[in-house]
Motif scaffolding. Structure first.
Motif, PDB file in Angstrom:
ATOM      1  N   UNK A  87      25.948  70.149   8.366  1.00  0.00           N
ATOM      2  CA  UNK A  87      26.255  71.351   7.594  1.00  0.00           C
ATOM      3  C   UNK A  87      27.282  71.163   6.489  1.00  0.00           C
ATOM      4  N   UNK A  88      28.259  70.288   6.661  1.00  0.00           N
ATOM      5  CA  UNK A  88      29.410  70.262   5.763  1.00  0.00           C
ATOM      6  C   UNK A  88      29.474  69.077   4.820  1.00  0.00           C
ATOM      7  N   UNK A  89      28.445  68.256   4.714  1.00  0.00           N
ATOM      8  CA  UNK A  89      28.448  67.174   3.750  1.00  0.00           C
ATOM      9  C   UNK A  89      29.027  65.879   4.281  1.00  0.00           C
ATOM     10  N   UNK A  90      29.620  65.099   3.369  1.00  0.00           N
ATOM     11  CA  UNK A  90      30.121  63.769   3.697  1.00  0.00           C
ATOM     12  C   UNK A  90      31.642  63.757   3.803  1.00  0.00           C
ATOM     13  N   UNK A  91      32.135  62.952   4.733  1.00  0.00           N
ATOM     14  CA  UNK A  91      33.558  62.725   4.898  1.00  0.00           C
ATOM     15  C   UNK A  91      33.772  61.216   4.930  1.00  0.00           C
ATOM     16  N   UNK A  92      34.517  60.678   3.961  1.00  0.00           N
ATOM     17  CA  UNK A  92      34.718  59.234   3.859  1.00  0.00           C
ATOM     18  C   UNK A  92      36.086  58.846   4.402  1.00  0.00           C
ATOM     19  N   UNK A  93      36.126  57.720   5.102  1.00  0.00           N
ATOM     20  CA  UNK A  93      37.354  57.216   5.709  1.00  0.00           C
ATOM     21  C   UNK A  93      37.421  55.708   5.554  1.00  0.00           C
ATOM     22  N   UNK A  94      38.622  55.179   5.651  1.00  0.00           N
ATOM     23  CA  UNK A  94      38.835  53.750   5.798  1.00  0.00           C
ATOM     24  C   UNK A  94      39.941  53.574   6.825  1.00  0.00           C
ATOM     25  N   UNK A  95      39.952  52.429   7.491  1.00  0.00           N
ATOM     26  CA  UNK A  95      40.931  52.222   8.555  1.00  0.00           C
ATOM     27  C   UNK A  95      41.319  50.760   8.643  1.00  0.00           C
ATOM     28  N   UNK A  96      42.344  50.492   9.434  1.00  0.00           N
ATOM     29  CA  UNK A  96      42.800  49.119   9.636  1.00  0.00           C
ATOM     30  C   UNK A  96      41.761  48.293  10.386  1.00  0.00           C
ATOM     31  N   UNK A  97      41.068  48.907  11.333  1.00  0.00           N
ATOM     32  CA  UNK A  97      40.072  48.209  12.143  1.00  0.00           C
ATOM     33  C   UNK A  97      38.733  48.940  12.062  1.00  0.00           C
ATOM     34  N   UNK A  98      38.029  48.819  10.933  1.00  0.00           N
ATOM     35  CA  UNK A  98      36.776  49.576  10.789  1.00  0.00           C
ATOM     36  C   UNK A  98      35.694  49.134  11.763  1.00  0.00           C
ATOM     37  N   UNK A 151      34.367  45.472   5.714  1.00  0.00           N
ATOM     38  CA  UNK A 151      33.903  46.863   5.721  1.00  0.00           C
ATOM     39  C   UNK A 151      35.034  47.718   5.153  1.00  0.00           C
ATOM     40  N   UNK A 152      35.001  48.025   3.855  1.00  0.00           N
ATOM     41  CA  UNK A 152      36.121  48.757   3.258  1.00  0.00           C
ATOM     42  C   UNK A 152      36.178  50.234   3.637  1.00  0.00           C
ATOM     43  N   UNK A 153      35.018  50.862   3.808  1.00  0.00           N
ATOM     44  CA  UNK A 153      35.017  52.295   4.113  1.00  0.00           C
ATOM     45  C   UNK A 153      33.732  52.676   4.826  1.00  0.00           C
ATOM     46  N   UNK A 154      33.766  53.838   5.434  1.00  0.00           N
ATOM     47  CA  UNK A 154      32.595  54.396   6.095  1.00  0.00           C
ATOM     48  C   UNK A 154      32.657  55.898   5.936  1.00  0.00           C
ATOM     49  N   UNK A 155      31.492  56.522   6.005  1.00  0.00           N
ATOM     50  CA  UNK A 155      31.412  57.964   5.786  1.00  0.00           C
ATOM     51  C   UNK A 155      30.565  58.599   6.877  1.00  0.00           C
ATOM     52  N   UNK A 191      24.421  61.057  10.125  1.00  0.00           N
ATOM     53  CA  UNK A 191      24.448  59.623   9.878  1.00  0.00           C
ATOM     54  C   UNK A 191      25.886  59.148   9.745  1.00  0.00           C
ATOM     55  N   UNK A 192      26.101  57.868  10.005  1.00  0.00           N
ATOM     56  CA  UNK A 192      27.338  57.192   9.642  1.00  0.00           C
ATOM     57  C   UNK A 192      26.944  56.120   8.646  1.00  0.00           C
ATOM     58  N   UNK A 193      27.510  56.184   7.453  1.00  0.00           N
ATOM     59  CA  UNK A 193      27.154  55.281   6.372  1.00  0.00           C
ATOM     60  C   UNK A 193      28.317  54.317   6.160  1.00  0.00           C
ATOM     61  N   UNK A 194      28.074  53.022   6.315  1.00  0.00           N
ATOM     62  CA  UNK A 194      29.125  52.016   6.198  1.00  0.00           C
ATOM     63  C   UNK A 194      28.886  51.159   4.967  1.00  0.00           C
ATOM     64  N   UNK A 195      29.944  50.942   4.181  1.00  0.00           N
ATOM     65  CA  UNK A 195      29.895  50.005   3.065  1.00  0.00           C
ATOM     66  C   UNK A 195      30.205  48.626   3.620  1.00  0.00           C
ATOM     67  N   UNK A 196      29.241  47.727   3.551  1.00  0.00           N
ATOM     68  CA  UNK A 196      29.392  46.410   4.151  1.00  0.00           C
ATOM     69  C   UNK A 196      29.250  45.351   3.063  1.00  0.00           C
ATOM     70  N   UNK A 204      43.540  54.547  15.631  1.00  0.00           N
ATOM     71  CA  UNK A 204      44.002  53.587  14.631  1.00  0.00           C
ATOM     72  C   UNK A 204      44.532  54.331  13.421  1.00  0.00           C
ATOM     73  N   UNK A 205      45.320  53.638  12.603  1.00  0.00           N
ATOM     74  CA  UNK A 205      45.770  54.203  11.334  1.00  0.00           C
ATOM     75  C   UNK A 205      44.619  54.161  10.351  1.00  0.00           C
ATOM     76  N   UNK A 206      44.523  55.205   9.536  1.00  0.00           N
ATOM     77  CA  UNK A 206      43.417  55.265   8.592  1.00  0.00           C
ATOM     78  C   UNK A 206      43.725  56.150   7.403  1.00  0.00           C
ATOM     79  N   UNK A 207      42.765  56.222   6.498  1.00  0.00           N
ATOM     80  CA  UNK A 207      42.878  57.008   5.277  1.00  0.00           C
ATOM     81  C   UNK A 207      41.655  57.903   5.146  1.00  0.00           C
ATOM     82  N   UNK A 208      41.889  59.152   4.785  1.00  0.00           N
ATOM     83  CA  UNK A 208      40.802  60.071   4.481  1.00  0.00           C
ATOM     84  C   UNK A 208      40.619  60.092   2.970  1.00  0.00           C
TER      85      UNK A 208
END
Length: 143
Positions: free
Chosen positions: A91-102, A82-86, A70-75, A28-32
């Motif tokens: 080892x490397x911390x958190x990576x947050x994303x959002x997508x058209x179909x979360x 669901x605007x975003x999830x992380x 973990x996968x952390x979802x803002x609900x 899907x299309x998404x944003x980092x």
């Protein structure tokens, strides 16, 4: 010897990106949201989660399923938005994303990550309460 570029702007000596997954389950299309937001494609596959920038091939994120803690979802609104999830990695911390179909992305991730490792993020009120209690405890500890 000068370096020649191909039609798409890649150097001939530059290696192409090696994909992490052998089988794609969802794309899907998404944003980092790492630093400044960048638009691209989110790929969920059999071996991990991948993000590829649509403009720059060198800008990519690959997270193997074994590294996800973990996968952390803002609900919001009872799960209707669901605007975003992380992804919190070991080892490397958190990576947050959002997508058209979360919802579809999280369901595809649930096939590889146990459901108890996919959690809701804290609400604004919960964060405010936690920080107020921390501040009060810090002030009491100094006196």
């Amino acid at each position: 010897m000068p370096v020649k570029k191909t039609q798409k702007g890649l150097k001939k000596e530059q290696k192409l990106l090696e994909p992490l997954n052998t089988e794609i389950e969802l794309q899907v299309k998404g944003t980092s949201h790492l630093g400044l937001g960048s638009y691209g494609f989110i790929v969920v596959g059999d071996k991990g989660f991948e993000y590829y920038n649509e403009r720059t091939i060198a800008d990519y994120i690959q997270i193997p399923w074994t590294e996800v803690e973990y996968i952390i979802a803002s609900i919001y609104f009872g799960g209707r938005y669901i605007p975003r999830y992380a992804f919190r990695t070991k080892n490397n911390g958190d990576f947050a994303f959002s997508s058209k179909k979360p919802r579809a992305v999280l369901r595809a991730c649930r096939e590889h990550i146990p459901a108890d490792k996919i959690v809701r993020s804290m609400t604004f009120g919960q964060v405010l309460k936690r920080n107020t209690i921390w501040l009060i405890d810090k002030i009491k500890g100094k006196k």
